[in-house]
Design a protein around this motif. Structure first.
Motif, mmCIF file in Angstrom:
data_model
loop_
_atom_site.group_PDB
_atom_site.id
_atom_site.type_symbol
_atom_site.label_atom_id
_atom_site.label_comp_id
_atom_site.label_asym_id
_atom_site.label_seq_id
_atom_site.Cartn_x
_atom_site.Cartn_y
_atom_site.Cartn_z
ATOM 1 N N ARG A 188 0.808 -1.408 0.088
ATOM 2 C CA ARG A 188 -0.065 0.081 -0.119
ATOM 3 C C ARG A 188 0.916 1.423 -0.128
ATOM 4 O O ARG A 188 2.053 1.140 0.553
ATOM 5 N N PRO A 189 0.573 2.492 -0.427
ATOM 6 C CA PRO A 189 1.236 3.579 -0.420
ATOM 7 C C PRO A 189 1.640 3.902 0.905
ATOM 8 O O PRO A 189 0.586 3.818 1.831
ATOM 9 N N VAL A 190 2.743 4.688 0.766
ATOM 10 C CA VAL A 190 3.430 5.355 1.957
ATOM 11 C C VAL A 190 3.220 6.807 1.655
ATOM 12 O O VAL A 190 3.890 7.351 1.350
ATOM 13 N N TRP A 191 1.970 7.318 2.152
ATOM 14 C CA TRP A 191 1.627 8.698 1.761
ATOM 15 C C TRP A 191 2.558 9.820 2.325
ATOM 16 O O TRP A 191 2.682 9.551 3.849
ATOM 17 N N LEU A 192 2.981 10.757 1.944
ATOM 18 C CA LEU A 192 3.746 11.892 2.551
ATOM 19 C C LEU A 192 2.591 13.019 2.889
ATOM 20 O O LEU A 192 3.104 13.787 3.858
ATOM 21 N N ASP A 193 1.666 13.117 2.349
ATOM 22 C CA ASP A 193 0.648 14.083 2.715
ATOM 23 C C ASP A 193 -0.730 13.217 2.737
ATOM 24 O O ASP A 193 -0.660 12.088 2.983
ATOM 25 N N ALA A 194 -1.842 14.004 2.810
ATOM 26 C CA ALA A 194 -3.193 13.388 3.108
ATOM 27 C C ALA A 194 -3.378 12.126 1.935
ATOM 28 O O ALA A 194 -2.903 12.570 0.650
ATOM 29 N N ILE B 225 -0.025 0.252 -7.973
ATOM 30 C CA ILE B 225 1.165 -0.267 -8.651
ATOM 31 C C ILE B 225 2.472 -0.118 -7.835
ATOM 32 O O ILE B 225 3.123 -1.109 -7.419
ATOM 33 N N GLY B 226 2.871 0.948 -7.608
ATOM 34 C CA GLY B 226 3.902 1.120 -6.711
ATOM 35 C C GLY B 226 4.249 2.607 -6.645
ATOM 36 O O GLY B 226 3.608 3.514 -6.978
ATOM 37 N N GLN B 227 5.419 2.959 -5.715
ATOM 38 C CA GLN B 227 5.674 4.275 -5.399
ATOM 39 C C GLN B 227 7.093 4.556 -5.908
ATOM 40 O O GLN B 227 7.932 3.402 -5.580
#
Length: 192
Positions: A28-34, A50-52
């Motif tokens: 899952r994404p590691v969000w930097l903002d909301a 898919i990816g970051q």
């Protein structure tokens, strides 16, 4: 000065849920903002993560694509998206977003490690950067090319080499790009 060269990359199982802002596929994404999980134009449901991919300046680009929809190959068809954080802007063709921390994903977390060319000495999966040219399967489709401001290749993903389930057609390649100002992205794919 030598031409820029792509950085070959492979993705290996992380064996855990990755919570760091690093280059990876799956999970899952590691969000930097909301959180800004893009929605499919066709169904209104969340696209698959898919990816970051790491960007200069402690930023990330998140790549999404709808699992079963038409027009997933088109960079502005509303069935794929590249979200840039922090400070990015959502592409105008994205149907909407949800503030989800998790959602559909192409598979478990896989971390990026240095790759190597295949038996023919070719590299089909690599990280891009300024001046790095994609290896097109069907013909030139770099966003911004027609306007004279080509976008920068962020990553080229080979569906046959990825350890997660993606549908880029028959032996397809996915291409993610960043706008000249680095605030917006596009994703498209071609197949053999």
């Amino acid at each position: 000065m030598a031409d820029p060269v792509p950085v070959p990359v492979e993705f290996v199982p992380a064996g855990r849920a990755v919570a760091e802002p690093v280059t990876k596929v799956g999970g899952r994404p590691v969000w930097l903002d909301a959180p800004q999980w893009p929605l499919s134009a066709e169904s209104g449901e969340p696209m698959e993560f898919i990816g970051q991919f790491e960007l200069p300046g402690d930023r990330l680009a998140y790549v999404f694509m709808t699992g079963d929809a038409s027009d997933t190959f088109a960079p502005d068809g509303g069935e794929n998206a590249v979200v840039v954080q922090p400070g990015g802007r959502m592409p105008p063709f994205v149907a909407g977003v949800r503030e989800l921390t998790s959602g559909p994903s192409v598979g478990d977390d896989h971390l990026a490690v240095p790759g190597k060319p295949d038996e023919d000495g070719e590299t089909w999966q690599f990280l891009g950067g300024p001046g790095v040219e994609p290896l097109w399967l069907q013909g030139e489709e770099t966003p911004g090319e027609e306007a004279g401001e080509p976008w920068t290749l962020l990553v080229q993903l080979d569906a046959t080499a990825l350890p997660v389930d993606v549908d880029f057609g028959d032996a397809g390649i996915g291409y993610a790009f960043l706008s000249p100002d680095g605030g917006e992205g596009r994703f498209l794919w071609q197949c053999a």
